[in-house]
Write a protein that holds these residues in place. Structure first.
Motif, PDB file in Angstrom:
ATOM      1  N   ALA A  43      87.145  -8.706  21.781  1.00 58.68           N
ATOM      2  CA  ALA A  43      86.977  -9.957  21.028  1.00 58.68           C
ATOM      3  C   ALA A  43      86.162 -10.955  21.840  1.00 58.68           C
ATOM      4  N   ILE A  44      86.486 -11.107  23.109  1.00 57.20           N
ATOM      5  CA  ILE A  44      85.749 -12.046  23.961  1.00 57.20           C
ATOM      6  C   ILE A  44      84.304 -11.595  24.122  1.00 57.20           C
ATOM      7  N   SER A  45      84.100 -10.310  24.403  1.00 58.47           N
ATOM      8  CA  SER A  45      82.753  -9.802  24.641  1.00 58.47           C
ATOM      9  C   SER A  45      81.863  -9.931  23.411  1.00 58.47           C
ATOM     10  N   LEU A  46      82.368  -9.523  22.265  1.00 59.22           N
ATOM     11  CA  LEU A  46      81.545  -9.557  21.054  1.00 59.22           C
ATOM     12  C   LEU A  46      81.171 -10.983  20.661  1.00 59.22           C
ATOM     13  N   LEU A  47      82.115 -11.905  20.758  1.00 60.30           N
ATOM     14  CA  LEU A  47      81.806 -13.281  20.403  1.00 60.30           C
ATOM     15  C   LEU A  47      80.909 -13.946  21.447  1.00 60.30           C
ATOM     16  N   ALA A  48      81.023 -13.573  22.710  1.00 60.62           N
ATOM     17  CA  ALA A  48      80.126 -14.104  23.736  1.00 60.62           C
ATOM     18  C   ALA A  48      78.705 -13.589  23.520  1.00 60.62           C
ATOM     19  N   GLY A  50      77.438 -12.653  20.634  1.00 61.36           N
ATOM     20  CA  GLY A  50      76.960 -13.370  19.450  1.00 61.36           C
ATOM     21  C   GLY A  50      76.547 -14.796  19.783  1.00 61.36           C
ATOM     22  N   GLY A  51      77.307 -15.457  20.659  1.00 59.49           N
ATOM     23  CA  GLY A  51      76.957 -16.801  21.093  1.00 59.49           C
ATOM     24  C   GLY A  51      75.671 -16.822  21.894  1.00 59.49           C
ATOM     25  N   ASN A  52      75.458 -15.818  22.718  1.00 61.91           N
ATOM     26  CA  ASN A  52      74.216 -15.707  23.484  1.00 61.91           C
ATOM     27  C   ASN A  52      73.024 -15.533  22.543  1.00 61.91           C
ATOM     28  N   TRP A  53      73.201 -14.712  21.535  1.00 60.90           N
ATOM     29  CA  TRP A  53      72.123 -14.515  20.557  1.00 60.90           C
ATOM     30  C   TRP A  53      71.794 -15.829  19.848  1.00 60.90           C
ATOM     31  N   LEU A  54      72.826 -16.560  19.441  1.00 59.10           N
ATOM     32  CA  LEU A  54      72.594 -17.860  18.792  1.00 59.10           C
ATOM     33  C   LEU A  54      71.926 -18.855  19.739  1.00 59.10           C
ATOM     34  N   ASP A  55      72.353 -18.869  20.995  1.00 61.04           N
ATOM     35  CA  ASP A  55      71.733 -19.771  21.974  1.00 61.04           C
ATOM     36  C   ASP A  55      70.253 -19.465  22.156  1.00 61.04           C
ATOM     37  N   ASN A  56      69.907 -18.198  22.246  1.00 58.67           N
ATOM     38  CA  ASN A  56      68.500 -17.820  22.384  1.00 58.67           C
ATOM     39  C   ASN A  56      67.712 -18.180  21.134  1.00 58.67           C
ATOM     40  N   ARG A  57      68.329 -18.040  20.009  1.00 57.86           N
ATOM     41  CA  ARG A  57      67.660 -18.315  18.738  1.00 57.86           C
ATOM     42  C   ARG A  57      67.445 -19.813  18.518  1.00 57.86           C
ATOM     43  N   LEU A  58      68.450 -20.624  18.883  1.00 64.00           N
ATOM     44  CA  LEU A  58      68.404 -22.055  18.610  1.00 64.00           C
ATOM     45  C   LEU A  58      67.991 -22.898  19.816  1.00 64.00           C
ATOM     46  N   GLY A  59      67.971 -22.305  20.998  1.00 64.40           N
ATOM     47  CA  GLY A  59      67.575 -23.033  22.198  1.00 64.40           C
ATOM     48  C   GLY A  59      68.671 -23.925  22.761  1.00 64.40           C
ATOM     49  N   THR A  60      69.895 -23.639  22.485  1.00 68.16           N
ATOM     50  CA  THR A  60      71.035 -24.410  23.012  1.00 68.16           C
ATOM     51  C   THR A  60      71.758 -23.536  24.029  1.00 68.16           C
ATOM     52  N   GLU A  61      71.256 -23.527  25.274  1.00 68.52           N
ATOM     53  CA  GLU A  61      71.657 -22.514  26.249  1.00 68.52           C
ATOM     54  C   GLU A  61      73.156 -22.242  26.377  1.00 68.52           C
ATOM     55  N   PRO A  62      73.996 -23.048  26.972  1.00 71.30           N
ATOM     56  CA  PRO A  62      75.360 -22.543  27.192  1.00 71.30           C
ATOM     57  C   PRO A  62      76.330 -22.816  26.048  1.00 71.30           C
ATOM     58  N   PHE A  64      76.805 -22.041  22.633  1.00 67.63           N
ATOM     59  CA  PHE A  64      77.440 -21.027  21.781  1.00 67.63           C
ATOM     60  C   PHE A  64      78.061 -19.879  22.579  1.00 67.63           C
ATOM     61  N   VAL A  65      77.561 -19.647  23.795  1.00 67.06           N
ATOM     62  CA  VAL A  65      78.224 -18.639  24.644  1.00 67.06           C
ATOM     63  C   VAL A  65      79.628 -19.125  24.994  1.00 67.06           C
ATOM     64  N   LEU A  66      79.731 -20.390  25.397  1.00 62.99           N
ATOM     65  CA  LEU A  66      81.051 -20.929  25.737  1.00 62.99           C
ATOM     66  C   LEU A  66      81.965 -20.971  24.517  1.00 62.99           C
ATOM     67  N   LEU A  67      81.420 -21.387  23.386  1.00 64.70           N
ATOM     68  CA  LEU A  67      82.226 -21.384  22.162  1.00 64.70           C
ATOM     69  C   LEU A  67      82.668 -19.965  21.799  1.00 64.70           C
ATOM     70  N   GLY A  68      81.786 -18.993  21.980  1.00 69.16           N
ATOM     71  CA  GLY A  68      82.137 -17.603  21.699  1.00 69.16           C
ATOM     72  C   GLY A  68      83.232 -17.081  22.607  1.00 69.16           C
ATOM     73  N   VAL A  69      83.152 -17.433  23.891  1.00 71.19           N
ATOM     74  CA  VAL A  69      84.182 -16.989  24.839  1.00 71.19           C
ATOM     75  C   VAL A  69      85.535 -17.598  24.470  1.00 71.19           C
TER      76      VAL A  69
END
Length: 104
Positions: A43-48, A50-62, A64-69
């Protein structure tokens, strides 16, 4: 010392190792806890990811990764609590049936 001829069935049978109920229960409990840990990690890995993908897509670095974790951790805890509560409820109903039978 006399040896039985080859192909003879007069040989002593080897002893089987004795396994008690406690060790079987420990193995079952261990595998249950391992599956809970794997579910939490997934659960943690998959959402992290996904958050990394969103960060790369939207340019908001940490962000969505933190929200995903955090969301993965919360979802894993919720799943773990649900499984453990269901397991506890199942063990309580076994005892409750015995008490109801004694009251009659």
């Amino acid at each position: 010392m006399h040896q039985p001829p080859p192909g003879s069935t007069n040989r002593p049978k080897p002893e089987k190792p004795r396994e008690n109920i406690g060790s079987r229960y420990a193995k079952a409990a261990g595998s249950e806890f391992a599956s809970l840990g794997i579910a939490m990690g997934l659960a943690i890995s998959l959402l992290a990811v996904g958050g990394n993908w969103l960060d790369n897509r939207l340019g908001t670095e940490p962000l969505f990764v933190l929200l995903g974790v955090f969301a993965g951790f919360a979802g894993g805890c919720y799943s773990m609590f649900g499984r453990l509560a269901a397991q506890r409820k199942g063990s309580r109903t076994d005892g409750a049936d015995g008490e109801a039978d004694r009251r009659k």
